[in-house]
Write a protein that holds these residues in place. Structure first.
Motif, PDB file in Angstrom:
ATOM      1  N   PRO A  18       0.867  -1.080   0.064  1.00  0.00           N
ATOM      2  CA  PRO A  18       0.193  -0.128  -0.136  1.00  0.00           C
ATOM      3  C   PRO A  18       1.008   1.195   0.035  1.00  0.00           C
ATOM      4  CG  PRO A  18      -0.020  -0.953   2.255  1.00  0.00           C
ATOM      5  CD  PRO A  18       0.887  -1.965   1.301  1.00  0.00           C
ATOM      6  N   VAL A  19       0.342   2.280  -0.528  1.00  0.00           N
ATOM      7  CA  VAL A  19       1.086   3.536  -0.616  1.00  0.00           C
ATOM      8  C   VAL A  19      -0.123   4.758  -0.188  1.00  0.00           C
ATOM      9  CG1 VAL A  19       0.436   4.001  -3.134  1.00  0.00           C
ATOM     10  CG2 VAL A  19       2.510   5.151  -1.950  1.00  0.00           C
ATOM     11  N   GLU A  20       0.783   5.729   0.686  1.00  0.00           N
ATOM     12  CA  GLU A  20      -0.101   6.665   1.018  1.00  0.00           C
ATOM     13  C   GLU A  20       0.811   7.922   0.751  1.00  0.00           C
ATOM     14  OE1 GLU A  20      -3.100   7.632   4.737  1.00  0.00           O
ATOM     15  OE2 GLU A  20      -0.991   7.884   5.299  1.00  0.00           O
ATOM     16  N   LYS A  22       1.190  11.940   1.760  1.00  0.00           N
ATOM     17  CA  LYS A  22       0.584  12.931   2.564  1.00  0.00           C
ATOM     18  C   LYS A  22       0.344  14.226   2.107  1.00  0.00           C
ATOM     19  CE  LYS A  22       1.755  10.681   6.747  1.00  0.00           C
ATOM     20  NZ  LYS A  22       1.633   9.353   6.164  1.00  0.00           N
ATOM     21  N   PHE A  59      -6.136   5.275  -7.721  1.00  0.00           N
ATOM     22  CA  PHE A  59      -6.094   6.147  -6.583  1.00  0.00           C
ATOM     23  C   PHE A  59      -7.200   6.501  -5.891  1.00  0.00           C
ATOM     24  CE2 PHE A  59      -1.378   6.374  -6.104  1.00  0.00           C
ATOM     25  CZ  PHE A  59      -0.819   5.924  -7.336  1.00  0.00           C
ATOM     26  N   THR A  60      -7.174   6.854  -4.715  1.00  0.00           N
ATOM     27  CA  THR A  60      -8.227   7.522  -3.909  1.00  0.00           C
ATOM     28  C   THR A  60      -7.624   8.717  -2.774  1.00  0.00           C
ATOM     29  OG1 THR A  60      -8.423   6.216  -1.980  1.00  0.00           O
ATOM     30  CG2 THR A  60      -9.917   5.732  -4.090  1.00  0.00           C
ATOM     31  N   ALA A  61      -8.583   9.639  -2.549  1.00  0.00           N
ATOM     32  CA  ALA A  61      -8.054  10.557  -1.440  1.00  0.00           C
ATOM     33  C   ALA A  61      -9.107  11.110  -0.851  1.00  0.00           C
ATOM     34  CB  ALA A  61      -7.208  11.585  -2.210  1.00  0.00           C
ATOM     35  N   HIS A  71      -4.740  13.146   1.788  1.00  0.00           N
ATOM     36  CA  HIS A  71      -3.642  12.224   1.478  1.00  0.00           C
ATOM     37  C   HIS A  71      -4.089  11.352   0.539  1.00  0.00           C
ATOM     38  CE1 HIS A  71      -1.981  13.708   5.014  1.00  0.00           C
ATOM     39  NE2 HIS A  71      -2.447  12.858   6.141  1.00  0.00           N
ATOM     40  N   LEU A  72      -3.082  10.993  -0.228  1.00  0.00           N
ATOM     41  CA  LEU A  72      -3.360  10.199  -1.749  1.00  0.00           C
ATOM     42  C   LEU A  72      -3.118   8.623  -1.337  1.00  0.00           C
ATOM     43  CD1 LEU A  72      -4.222  10.368  -4.689  1.00  0.00           C
ATOM     44  CD2 LEU A  72      -1.689  10.364  -5.153  1.00  0.00           C
ATOM     45  N   LYS A  73      -4.073   7.751  -1.700  1.00  0.00           N
ATOM     46  CA  LYS A  73      -3.854   6.383  -1.258  1.00  0.00           C
ATOM     47  C   LYS A  73      -4.045   5.464  -2.513  1.00  0.00           C
ATOM     48  CE  LYS A  73      -5.671   7.212   3.512  1.00  0.00           C
ATOM     49  NZ  LYS A  73      -6.559   6.802   4.406  1.00  0.00           N
ATOM     50  N   LYS A  74      -3.344   4.182  -2.338  1.00  0.00           N
ATOM     51  CA  LYS A  74      -3.600   3.257  -3.209  1.00  0.00           C
ATOM     52  C   LYS A  74      -3.404   1.886  -2.783  1.00  0.00           C
ATOM     53  CE  LYS A  74      -2.648   1.506  -8.058  1.00  0.00           C
ATOM     54  NZ  LYS A  74      -2.341   1.816  -9.306  1.00  0.00           N
ATOM     55  N   PRO A  75      -4.043   0.860  -2.612  1.00  0.00           N
ATOM     56  CA  PRO A  75      -3.983  -0.313  -1.699  1.00  0.00           C
ATOM     57  C   PRO A  75      -2.676  -1.264  -2.426  1.00  0.00           C
ATOM     58  CG  PRO A  75      -5.767  -0.457  -3.077  1.00  0.00           C
ATOM     59  CD  PRO A  75      -5.285   0.953  -3.262  1.00  0.00           C
TER      60      PRO A  75
END
Lengths: 112, 113
Positions: A18-20, A22, A59-61, A71-75
Motif C-alpha cells: 500500500p502507498v500513502e 501525505k 488512486f483515492t483521496a 492524503h493520496l492512497k492506493k492499496p
C-alpha cells in the motif's frame, strides 16, 4: 496565505504494497483539491479531483477537514505508479480564478 | 483532440538576452495560466488570463516578466534581460473555466548562461 505541505520528498515502496502520499493544506472553507502526477518525460496531468471524484489508476483521496489533510492512497502499488506527485489546492476557492498552489511534490518509487 | 502546446521546448539564452515563450491552449478554454518550475520544486504561479484579460499577475517575479494574450487564445510570456535565476521550466496550462481541471503543456525549459 494558502499553503500546501507534502512532507515526504521521496517515498519508496515495493510492488503490491500500500502507498500513502501525505498532503496537508492550510486554509479555511471547503476546498477543492487536486492531485497532479508527472510520469517520466511526460507532462503534468490530473490524477484525482476531490469534488468530482475523478480519478485515474486506482488512486483515492479523502478530505479530512479536521486534520486539513488530503492524503493520496492506493492499496497495491504498481511499478508504473513511479512518478512525481503534487498536491494542489486552487487559490481563492469559491472565486473565479483557480490558479493552483503546488506542494513541492513527492517522488514515488515502486520497486519490483 | 490536441492538447496544450508550448514552443520552444528548450531555450538557451545568454544573460541579458530577451526571450519569448509561446503557449497554444486547448481551443475554447477561457482560462490560461503560466507557472514557473525551478529544479526540484513544484510549479509556482506566475499569471492568469481569462480570455484576453490578464486578471492576476501577482506571481510575476519582476517587471522583466511580461505576458499577453491579445486575442484570447495564444499567449506569450516574455522575459527581458534574462538573468541566471530565470533558468527554470515554464509551464502553461489552460482550463475551460478557472476552477476546472487544468491541462498542462509540456513546458519550455529555459537555461540562462
Amino acid at each position: 496565505a494558502q499553503r500546501v505541505t507534502q512532507p515526504e520528498k521521496l517515498l519508496s515502496v515495493f510492488k503490491g504494497a500500500p502507498v500513502e502520499l501525505k498532503c496537508n493544506y492550510s486554509y479555511s472553507g471547503s476546498p477543492e483539491l487536486f492531485w497532479y502526477v508527472q510520469y517520466s518525460r511526460q507532462r503534468l496531468q490530473l490524477l484525482l479531483r476531490h469534488i468530482s471524484r475523478e480519478s485515474i489508476k486506482g488512486f483515492t483521496a479523502d478530505l479530512n477537514k479536521g486534520e486539513t489533510s488530503f492524503h493520496l492512497k492506493k492499496p497495491f502499488a504498481q511499478e508504473e505508479d513511479s512518478a512525481m506527485y503534487y498536491c494542489a489546492p486552487p487559490h481563492n476557492y469559491g472565486g473565479s480564478q483557480g490558479n493552483l498552489i503546488f506542494g513541492k511534490g513527492t517522488k514515488l518509487s515502486v520497486k519490483p | 483532440g490536441a492538447g496544450v502546446s508550448q514552443s520552444p521546448r528548450y531555450k538557451v539564452a545568454k544573460r541579458g538576452q530577451d526571450v519569448a515563450l509561446r503557449c497554444d491552449p486547448i481551443s475554447g478554454h477561457v482560462s490560461l495560466f503560466w507557472y514557473q518550475q525551478a529544479l526540484g520544486q513544484g510549479p509556482e504561479f506566475l499569471t492568469y488570463f481569462q480570455n484576453e484579460a490578464q486578471l492576476d499577475k501577482s506571481g510575476l517575479p519582476s517587471d522583466r516578466f511580461f505576458a499577453e494574450r491579445p486575442e484570447g487564445s495564444v499567449s506569450t510570456l516574455k522575459i527581458q534581460r534574462t538573468q541566471q535565476e530565470d533558468s527554470a521550466v515554464y509551464l502553461c496550462a489552460s482550463s475551460f473555466l478557472g476552477q476546472e481541471t487544468q491541462y498542462f503543456g509540456p513546458g519550455t525549459r529555459l537555461l540562462v548562461l
